[in-house]
Scaffold this motif. Sequence first.
Motif, PDB file in Angstrom:
ATOM      1  N   VAL A 631       0.852  -1.189   0.000  1.00 56.67           N
ATOM      2  CA  VAL A 631       0.000   0.000   0.000  1.00 56.67           C
ATOM      3  C   VAL A 631       0.889   1.240   0.000  1.00 56.67           C
ATOM      4  O   VAL A 631       1.896   1.294   0.715  1.00 56.67           O
ATOM      5  N   VAL A 632       0.503   2.222  -0.806  1.00 55.94           N
ATOM      6  CA  VAL A 632       1.132   3.543  -0.734  1.00 55.94           C
ATOM      7  C   VAL A 632       0.261   4.419   0.161  1.00 55.94           C
ATOM      8  O   VAL A 632      -0.934   4.583  -0.079  1.00 55.94           O
ATOM      9  N   THR A 633       0.836   4.981   1.191  1.00 55.32           N
ATOM     10  CA  THR A 633       0.084   5.757   2.176  1.00 55.32           C
ATOM     11  C   THR A 633       0.857   7.009   2.568  1.00 55.32           C
ATOM     12  O   THR A 633       2.078   7.048   2.445  1.00 55.32           O
ATOM     13  N   GLY A 634       0.148   8.023   3.034  1.00 56.99           N
ATOM     14  CA  GLY A 634       0.793   9.218   3.573  1.00 56.99           C
ATOM     15  C   GLY A 634       0.756  10.445   2.687  1.00 56.99           C
ATOM     16  O   GLY A 634       1.232  11.509   3.091  1.00 56.99           O
ATOM     17  N   GLY A 663       8.748  -7.033   5.357  1.00 54.88           N
ATOM     18  CA  GLY A 663       9.095  -5.916   6.219  1.00 54.88           C
ATOM     19  C   GLY A 663       9.855  -4.813   5.520  1.00 54.88           C
ATOM     20  O   GLY A 663      10.987  -4.495   5.892  1.00 54.88           O
ATOM     21  N   SER A 664       9.241  -4.193   4.519  1.00 53.63           N
ATOM     22  CA  SER A 664       9.871  -3.069   3.820  1.00 53.63           C
ATOM     23  C   SER A 664       9.011  -1.821   3.962  1.00 53.63           C
ATOM     24  O   SER A 664       7.781  -1.897   3.975  1.00 53.63           O
ATOM     25  N   ALA A 665       9.687  -0.689   4.065  1.00 54.23           N
ATOM     26  CA  ALA A 665       9.017   0.607   4.057  1.00 54.23           C
ATOM     27  C   ALA A 665       9.830   1.504   3.140  1.00 54.23           C
ATOM     28  O   ALA A 665      10.913   1.969   3.501  1.00 54.23           O
ATOM     29  N   LEU A 666       9.314   1.714   1.943  1.00 51.77           N
ATOM     30  CA  LEU A 666      10.063   2.429   0.910  1.00 51.77           C
ATOM     31  C   LEU A 666       9.494   3.831   0.749  1.00 51.77           C
ATOM     32  O   LEU A 666       8.293   4.011   0.570  1.00 51.77           O
ATOM     33  N   LEU A 667      10.377   4.815   0.767  1.00 51.91           N
ATOM     34  CA  LEU A 667       9.971   6.220   0.738  1.00 51.91           C
ATOM     35  C   LEU A 667       9.811   6.742  -0.677  1.00 51.91           C
ATOM     36  O   LEU A 667      10.581   6.397  -1.581  1.00 51.91           O
ATOM     37  N   ILE A 668       8.793   7.578  -0.863  1.00 50.45           N
ATOM     38  CA  ILE A 668       8.590   8.321  -2.111  1.00 50.45           C
ATOM     39  C   ILE A 668       8.756   9.798  -1.773  1.00 50.45           C
ATOM     40  O   ILE A 668       8.013  10.332  -0.948  1.00 50.45           O
ATOM     41  N   PRO A 669       9.739  10.472  -2.356  1.00 53.42           N
ATOM     42  CA  PRO A 669       9.997  11.871  -1.996  1.00 53.42           C
ATOM     43  C   PRO A 669       8.887  12.799  -2.484  1.00 53.42           C
ATOM     44  O   PRO A 669       8.088  12.449  -3.358  1.00 53.42           O
ATOM     45  N   GLN A 670       8.843  13.986  -1.912  1.00 48.43           N
ATOM     46  CA  GLN A 670       7.832  14.980  -2.273  1.00 48.43           C
ATOM     47  C   GLN A 670       8.489  16.343  -2.431  1.00 48.43           C
ATOM     48  O   GLN A 670       9.400  16.701  -1.675  1.00 48.43           O
ATOM     49  N   PHE A 671       8.029  17.078  -3.458  1.00 48.53           N
ATOM     50  CA  PHE A 671       8.625  18.368  -3.779  1.00 48.53           C
ATOM     51  C   PHE A 671       7.522  19.391  -4.020  1.00 48.53           C
ATOM     52  O   PHE A 671       6.377  19.042  -4.310  1.00 48.53           O
ATOM     53  N   ASP A 776       8.068  18.194   9.367  1.00 45.93           N
ATOM     54  CA  ASP A 776       7.141  18.944   8.514  1.00 45.93           C
ATOM     55  C   ASP A 776       6.426  18.076   7.503  1.00 45.93           C
ATOM     56  O   ASP A 776       5.264  18.301   7.198  1.00 45.93           O
ATOM     57  N   GLN A 777       7.104  17.077   6.951  1.00 47.99           N
ATOM     58  CA  GLN A 777       6.495  16.287   5.885  1.00 47.99           C
ATOM     59  C   GLN A 777       5.788  15.055   6.442  1.00 47.99           C
ATOM     60  O   GLN A 777       6.237  14.441   7.410  1.00 47.99           O
ATOM     61  N   SER A 778       4.677  14.727   5.820  1.00 45.56           N
ATOM     62  CA  SER A 778       4.033  13.440   6.075  1.00 45.56           C
ATOM     63  C   SER A 778       4.685  12.428   5.140  1.00 45.56           C
ATOM     64  O   SER A 778       4.477  12.489   3.923  1.00 45.56           O
ATOM     65  N   PRO A 779       5.516  11.525   5.659  1.00 47.63           N
ATOM     66  CA  PRO A 779       6.245  10.615   4.770  1.00 47.63           C
ATOM     67  C   PRO A 779       5.294   9.805   3.887  1.00 47.63           C
ATOM     68  O   PRO A 779       4.290   9.269   4.354  1.00 47.63           O
ATOM     69  N   ILE A 780       5.614   9.749   2.606  1.00 48.40           N
ATOM     70  CA  ILE A 780       4.854   8.907   1.671  1.00 48.40           C
ATOM     71  C   ILE A 780       5.575   7.573   1.592  1.00 48.40           C
ATOM     72  O   ILE A 780       6.751   7.515   1.221  1.00 48.40           O
ATOM     73  N   LEU A 781       4.873   6.501   1.953  1.00 50.40           N
ATOM     74  CA  LEU A 781       5.509   5.200   2.098  1.00 50.40           C
ATOM     75  C   LEU A 781       4.853   4.157   1.220  1.00 50.40           C
ATOM     76  O   LEU A 781       3.614   4.092   1.122  1.00 50.40           O
ATOM     77  N   LEU A 782       5.680   3.334   0.594  1.00 45.29           N
ATOM     78  CA  LEU A 782       5.229   2.071   0.031  1.00 45.29           C
ATOM     79  C   LEU A 782       5.444   1.043   1.129  1.00 45.29           C
ATOM     80  O   LEU A 782       6.579   0.691   1.452  1.00 45.29           O
TER      81      LEU A 782
END
Length: 908
Positions: A631-634, A663-671, A776-782
């Motif tokens: 799931v992508v969340t955040g 057990g992976s949590a992969l980050l999607i950056p935000q700009f 400040d950022q709400s991390p976007i996670l896979l």
Amino acid sequence: GAPAKQPTAEAKRGQHRIAIVIPYFSPANDPSLPPYFDLFAQSAGGSADLVDFFIFHTGLPPHLLPDPATLPSNVKLIDLQSTTKLAELLFRVADRRTEESLKENGMDRSKLTTMIAKTIEHHPYVLVEYKPATGHIFSDYLKEYSHWGYSDLDIIWGDLPRWISKEELTDWDIVTYGFGDQDRVYLRGQLTFHKNNDKINQLWRGCDYLSEADVRYSKLLKGSEQFKLESAEGCYSAAVLHTNDIRVKYTVKALTDAEGAGADSAILHGLYVGLGQNGDRSVVWTAGTKEGDGQKLLNLPVDWFEDKDIAYGYTDVKNPLQWEVGERTKVRSYRDEYGDDGQFQKCMYWAPKTYQRDICVKNVDWFDHTVMLINGQLYKQKFERYAFPNRIVSYPFFHFQEWKRYFRRGQLRSVEGKTGVKDLAGWVISEDGALPIPQTYSKDNPTLDVPTRLSNWLGTRSAGVEADSGTSSSLPSRKYCLRFSPQKIGGGKPPAVTCDEPISWRDESQVIVLAAGKEWLDWSNAASDVTLALTVQYVRSNEEESNDSVLDGLLDTAESNIAVWSGQPSVLLIHIAGATRGIAERVHKRYRSNQKMKHSLVAAIFTENAMAVSRNALLNMALEAASTRWVVTGIEVERGLVLSKESSLFVRRAASGRYDIAGSALLIPQFGTSKEAASALSVTDLLKDMSSINEDMSALDCDKCANEGSIRVDKHIVQHINSIWKVSTRKAIGDEVSTGTTAKQPADTAKASAELNALLLQLLQRGQSKSLRHFDQSPILLLDALGPVGGTLTSDVVPASEELAGSRCYNGLRLSQLALLGYDIDIVPGAFAASTKATRRGICGKNAAADATATANRELMFGTRCSACFMYDDEDILKDLAMDERARAADAAVFWRQLHTIQANNDT
């Protein structure tokens, strides 16, 4: 060795069966069972061979009750529909009062029933007064049982069929289990069971506050007396002691977290709950009290009680676990010692002194004596206990009267709905909550590979809801909480928090399914596809009566994210505070028969109050509605963020590459970008024109929030994420175009990832509280649904903390917890989210002028990012909550590493 086969209750106990009865009345602000109910229920299931548990409630909403399919078969919830119906049952204590006597006291059946009902509503704890009359009040439910008993919900049950001996069922009229205060001969409210016969069922008649309830309530009505709780452990205990032809056993068979009652070991080492290899047992134990016993506890396989090589004395049910030795000697009560008028020191604070002359006794050791009442005479006798392996201490139940004050649902998620679960060997319970114990910690060390774990998890998931027909039983039955408030504890102890607005996907009155596309209903690739979980939170003020362009902008942004998701499933959960009927109809119309939502589940929560709710609760709801492993969340839609055009491709590629890794949590950056683009950006466009990108999202926000001071660690984390992403993305797409920035990029992404993990762990240190809180950022996670340790689920062990409610309230906490718990923290190359001038313009509206430093009324800021941790005025509560969350993750990390080390040593 192989698990020892357990005989049935009939083989061990003849036809004996016990019914434990507990009436429950919930507070008005939280009409549900207490957050720790699953500890009670799941552990009670281990005693199904001998005991049934009846929980009577007064019309709790079905959507806030546990899913019946997740409850053990011997835990039975009985709905009485109303407080009046419960009061009518309780009225039976006055059933020998004539109409004339009732009338003399200004009462009749209706008036007394009404007063009992009102007393329950104002003083729910009054229900304990009726425990002695349980066998009479609930006789219609007890006809098939040889015994009845009473207890409480703040109990974790152990192996009752193994601990309750045959002679306790046959030779004694009443048996009560205590934790060692044997110099007070009272019938414990935590567990007392009785033979089910007319004589025993009427022993309570000697307590006038019950049998002459009309007299008591008449005095209350006239104002000649104030309401005062009558402890059943006082009057009833004394009444039993005055009965000359019964046999009562008072024995030491309980664990507790109360100070001074042997609780130190449970506090230091936790309480272990073992489920057995089939997941249908419940055995509780903790470490002994000698030096080194904590390590001995860890070295013991969690299924020791099924292994005859380790614990033959336990697995062979013919061996007693506790037995009396030596001669019986008479015991003198305070009345015997001091007479009716002599002075004595009170031995208990909760029962009136009137009864203590009989209840308090002389020369009885707290922990070493069983006390017996035989035909009016008290005796004491020494007892011995089975020597448990590795010097552990085990009993039939644990009473957590202190821990319950601070337990929150999020701390106990790993226990919820786990009846018959085979992935877990049990839990360790502490004041910080429940930590799951992987099945690999059992002696036979079964292999739980990812395909097996995935198959087990998918077996608990289902899809299938219909729009405009309310919610479906296929959606999660779990409870969430939208709003909290402080709760005073008293006694100089810090306040806790209590849920004011519980909610569930199955709450048809609040959660409205707007769209459930055919592809969503028929989704079958749960193992490989990825769900996009989105939330939208909109607070509508009265000033916006004729202008809801901000809401339209938020929904447009959410739909833009769904559009780029390329046929993958998505969940969109919308919360509108201050909603009018017109707004609800507009949103309904927007999603009714919307072909763009054919892969989506869209639901809305409309509330009249213009008050924001916990964003983390919405995040948890959306994530757990997903029927896929990944799931992508955040994504913070309220910031105008839209995923890049190719995100779906890159995300699926990242997920498929980790199929065999749990057990992976992969980050999607935000700009943020100064581009006008109304549609999603492409990764190549971004890399070619980095000059338009601002990595400090706050500089482009609608709401310019107050400066929180020099905050460095959180900014370094964001910079690290972005730097790793740029390098890994260029490698992934083969793009050698200049990034347009002079910032130093990491040459070794593996080393940079390790540094990112270190920064995340640093964020949990005490000295970084400010950085953690104002991340400040709400991390976007896979996010992987499977945890890094066998048998664990991400939504259980590290949910978003619903009590920390604001958009800028400890955003980095969950990400840091994931790192601490051993999740593989990495980056999704190629995927990103960006806000543009167009998306920000659509969602800013009137909030663009908001300034957190210029308003004295924080209520006006509930709809903005500047509201931060808006739910509590007490800073100490926030600090305590954050500390609890850090401690829970730290406890789990240390515990799992210890288990891993022990397992590795055993394997070698």
